[in-house]
Design a protein around this motif. Structure first.
Motif, PDB file in Angstrom:
ATOM      1  N   GLY A  34     -18.529  62.284  22.516  1.00  0.00           N
ATOM      2  CA  GLY A  34     -19.048  62.411  21.157  1.00  0.00           C
ATOM      3  C   GLY A  34     -18.508  61.317  20.260  1.00  0.00           C
ATOM      4  N   THR A  38     -20.606  61.927  13.577  1.00  0.00           N
ATOM      5  CA  THR A  38     -22.033  62.127  13.797  1.00  0.00           C
ATOM      6  C   THR A  38     -22.203  63.213  14.857  1.00  0.00           C
ATOM      7  N   ARG A  39     -23.432  63.653  15.051  1.00  0.00           N
ATOM      8  CA  ARG A  39     -23.722  64.628  16.113  1.00  0.00           C
ATOM      9  C   ARG A  39     -24.090  63.926  17.411  1.00  0.00           C
ATOM     10  N   TRP A  40     -24.148  62.598  17.403  1.00  0.00           N
ATOM     11  CA  TRP A  40     -24.559  61.832  18.570  1.00  0.00           C
ATOM     12  C   TRP A  40     -23.413  61.575  19.530  1.00  0.00           C
ATOM     13  N   THR A  41     -23.764  61.417  20.799  1.00  0.00           N
ATOM     14  CA  THR A  41     -22.807  60.848  21.749  1.00  0.00           C
ATOM     15  C   THR A  41     -22.711  59.359  21.434  1.00  0.00           C
ATOM     16  N   GLN A  44     -25.976  57.652  22.370  1.00  0.00           N
ATOM     17  CA  GLN A  44     -27.038  57.891  21.393  1.00  0.00           C
ATOM     18  C   GLN A  44     -26.791  57.088  20.118  1.00  0.00           C
ATOM     19  N   TYR A  93     -32.680  61.458  13.949  1.00  0.00           N
ATOM     20  CA  TYR A  93     -31.693  62.053  14.856  1.00  0.00           C
ATOM     21  C   TYR A  93     -32.265  62.263  16.257  1.00  0.00           C
ATOM     22  N   TRP A  94     -33.355  63.022  16.344  1.00  0.00           N
ATOM     23  CA  TRP A  94     -33.899  63.364  17.662  1.00  0.00           C
ATOM     24  C   TRP A  94     -34.510  62.151  18.357  1.00  0.00           C
ATOM     25  N   CYS A  97     -31.730  60.420  20.050  1.00  0.00           N
ATOM     26  CA  CYS A  97     -31.308  61.185  21.236  1.00  0.00           C
ATOM     27  C   CYS A  97     -32.246  60.909  22.408  1.00  0.00           C
TER      28      CYS A  97
END
Length: 175
Positions: A34, A38-41, A44, A93-94, A97
């Motif tokens: 992670g 952010t919520r991304w790896t 990402q 975001y998506w 991903c």
């Protein structure tokens, strides 16, 4: 002080080199870790950093067209874009991903090189008058968007975006 075209082009090259270094440094474990804030790896987030350059290719014609409209129409257009911030955030975001799965570490660097090469060709074809054309940008979309962005600012934007997110990478395992 606004960057010169030569400075913008140099920064494109630096970002390409840095992305390649990040990808080598990270390895599979680092890419799946992670990122920070952010919520991304990391993988990402790296694609999202590349995506910033890809978005600019779409923004350039927009600035060229909207920048010719009367100022009230420009502001109305930016306000309409600002109102669509929630769907933009979702896609941003998506999309990053999903695209990280498609591009992955092997294709990501090539994509950045080809995108910055296209941006460089476009920038070299601009004259000073076109680089001063401006439009307001949707401030809610990105912290680096401002109320008044010239075409030159748009060419410089993706590297500012890249550098900001580079600080959020966590490619090395904590010691």
């Amino acid at each position: 002080m606004e960057p010169t075209a030569a400075e913008i082009l140099d920064e494109y090259g630096r970002a390409c080199d840095q992305l390649e270094e990040f990808l080598v440094e990270a390895g599979p474990d680092g890419l799946s870790r992670g990122s920070s804030g952010t919520r991304w790896t990391n993988e990402q987030l790296l694609f999202h950093m590349v995506f910033g350059y890809m978005v600019v290719r779409a923004l350039l014609p927009l600035v060229r067209v909207v920048g010719r409209l009367p100022v009230p129409a420009r502001r109305a257009f930016a306000a309409a874009l600002d109102a669509s911030a929630a769907p933009f955030d979702w896609v941003n975001y998506w999309g990053s991903c999903a695209a990280a799965l498609v591009y992955g570490r092997r294709r990501m660097a090539r994509k950045l090189r080809s995108t910055t090469a296209a941006l460089a060709r476009s920038l070299r074809g601009e004259d000073e008058l076109s680089l001063r054309r401006w439009m307001p940008f949707p401030r809610r979309w990105d912290p680096f968007f401002t109320d008044h962005m010239t075409l030159r600012d748009v060419y410089a934007y993706p590297t500012r975006h890249f550098d900001f997110h580079a600080r959020q990478l966590t490619l090395r395992a904590p010691e």
